[in-house]
Design a protein around this motif. Structure first.
Motif, PDB file in Angstrom:
ATOM      1  N   GLN A 138       3.823   0.680  -9.115  1.00  0.00           N
ATOM      2  CA  GLN A 138       4.209   0.791  -7.715  1.00  0.00           C
ATOM      3  C   GLN A 138       3.131   0.182  -6.822  1.00  0.00           C
ATOM      4  O   GLN A 138       1.936   0.322  -7.095  1.00  0.00           O
ATOM      5  CB  GLN A 138       4.428   2.255  -7.336  1.00  0.00           C
ATOM      6  N   LEU A 145       7.576   7.819  -4.190  1.00  0.00           N
ATOM      7  CA  LEU A 145       8.442   6.692  -3.854  1.00  0.00           C
ATOM      8  C   LEU A 145       9.799   6.755  -4.544  1.00  0.00           C
ATOM      9  O   LEU A 145      10.848   6.598  -3.916  1.00  0.00           O
ATOM     10  CB  LEU A 145       7.735   5.381  -4.220  1.00  0.00           C
ATOM     11  N   PRO A 201       2.434   8.834  -1.597  1.00  0.00           N
ATOM     12  CA  PRO A 201       2.947   7.531  -2.042  1.00  0.00           C
ATOM     13  C   PRO A 201       3.675   7.595  -3.374  1.00  0.00           C
ATOM     14  O   PRO A 201       4.690   6.913  -3.561  1.00  0.00           O
ATOM     15  CB  PRO A 201       1.674   6.675  -2.146  1.00  0.00           C
ATOM     16  N   TYR A 239       2.177   0.066  -2.640  1.00  0.00           N
ATOM     17  CA  TYR A 239       2.501   0.708  -1.363  1.00  0.00           C
ATOM     18  C   TYR A 239       1.979  -0.160  -0.218  1.00  0.00           C
ATOM     19  O   TYR A 239       0.803  -0.516  -0.167  1.00  0.00           O
ATOM     20  CB  TYR A 239       1.871   2.092  -1.291  1.00  0.00           C
ATOM     21  N   ALA A 266       7.311  -0.860   0.148  1.00  0.00           N
ATOM     22  CA  ALA A 266       6.807  -0.625  -1.204  1.00  0.00           C
ATOM     23  C   ALA A 266       7.581  -1.471  -2.203  1.00  0.00           C
ATOM     24  O   ALA A 266       8.694  -1.943  -1.934  1.00  0.00           O
ATOM     25  CB  ALA A 266       6.916   0.851  -1.581  1.00  0.00           C
TER      26      ALA A 266
END
Length: 340
Positions: free
Chosen positions: A103, A63, A60, A105, A152
């Motif tokens: 971030q 990204l 993840p 996800y 995301a």
């Protein structure tokens, strides 16, 4: 500072850009792919089985790797974003530094996924004074999609600022003034050692940059404040990990506790920093990748020995150094063997 109408005017003009597009119709330059995943995992030392094999997913935290434009940039960046940065440049805030990102996800990315994204200027802060200088934090939010569906969200924050450079003997008001880019090297460069004042109290030293403390690493810094070096330990597979992460990179378990490092270690690798000069540091100095007795590695300064005597394999011991009145950091003091 050359700000027409003062910083209140700059702030009001910059706030107009909130909610406007920063990028429209962005397209990832590569499909999510196995070679990039493999290189990332090798570089990060992440051997999680979910990132290899027939049903592999991408880590993840990769990204941004799928959305970055590289040296050639992205054609989709908006005029509004360029205008905002130009406004701050014209007001004297010509320096820029990335400060942090967040971030979220929504689903894993898999090889073959084609990335698209849009970005918006989410916020412009009021003028802030930091250890680097005075300026404005600009936050953009990128919404990432695959086949039109959200996967995301990536928030990225920069500081557009005037560097806090002070000349020897300058007043505080002078030190806060803008310095032209062409003068920066001369302003920051240090005099020869023979010309430096003998007494430490005569030296004008900037404070160290502050670590970014967030919800994932707050426990580590709380431990440092109590002179404890804490290492995460996975509740699932009991693997120790450093630096701190929200979940285990071996088994994926989100639960963990901590163990306290004993403080013994060795220099696994190191570099000696000579350049660029920065007012809070005094080059040359050694930065080591320290392998702790517990098996994890961390980056910190190697102290207690001249920089040219640091060696791979050198034993070191943890201590906590008060670098200024507000900040204490873990460092490693060299333990020289007899006869060395």
């Amino acid at each position: 500072m050359g700000e027409g109408g003062g910083y209140e005017d700059v702030f009001e003009r910059a706030k107009v850009y909130e909610g406007q597009a920063a990028a429209v119709g962005g397209v990832g330059k590569d499909l999510v792919n196995e070679p990039m995943i493999r290189h990332w995992c090798e570089a990060m030392g992440d051997a999680h089985p979910a990132y290899a094999g027939a049903d592999a997913t991408a880590p993840p935290t990769m990204l941004q790797a799928w959305t970055m434009g590289g040296l050639s940039g992205h054609a989709g960046r908006s005029e509004a974003y360029d205008e905002l940065l130009g406004l701050l440049d014209d007001a004297g805030y010509t320096s820029v530094v990335a400060t942090d990102c967040e971030q979220e996800y929504l689903r894993p990315l898999r090889p073959g996924d084609a990335i698209t994204f849009d970005a918006v200027i989410e916020s412009v802060s009021e003028r802030k004074t930091t250890k680097l200088g005075t300026g404005y934090f600009v936050t953009t939010r990128m919404d990432v999609r695959v086949a039109g569906r959200p996967v995301a969200t990536h928030r990225f924050r920069i500081l557009k600022y005037v560097p806090a450079v002070r000349r020897r003997g300058a007043s505080r008001a002078e030190g806060a003034a803008a310095v032209p880019k062409t003068a920066m090297a001369a302003e920051v460069s240090r005099p020869e050692r023979a010309e430096r004042p003998e007494r430490p109290e005569q030296l004008e030293r900037s404070k160290r940059p502050r670590p970014v403390v967030n919800r994932d690493n707050a426990g580590f810094w709380e431990g440092v404040s109590r002179h404890r070096l804490l290492i995460q330990r996975c509740d699932g597979c009991r693997t120790l990990r450093f630096p701190w992460l929200p979940g285990c990179n071996v088994c994926g378990c989100p639960d963990w506790d901590t163990v306290e490092a004993g403080g013994e270690g060795t220099v696994y690798s190191y570099v000696v920093m000579h350049h660029p000069p920065f007012p809070a540091f005094d080059p040359p100095y050694a930065v080591g990748l320290i392998e702790l007795a517990e098996g994890v590695r961390m980056i910190s300064n190697v102290v207690g020995v001249p920089h040219d005597r640091v060696r791979i394999g050198m034993p070191v011991r943890l201590e906590f150094e008060q670098v200024d009145e507000e900040l204490e950091l873990p460092v490693f003091r060299a333990v020289e063997r007899s006869g060395v």
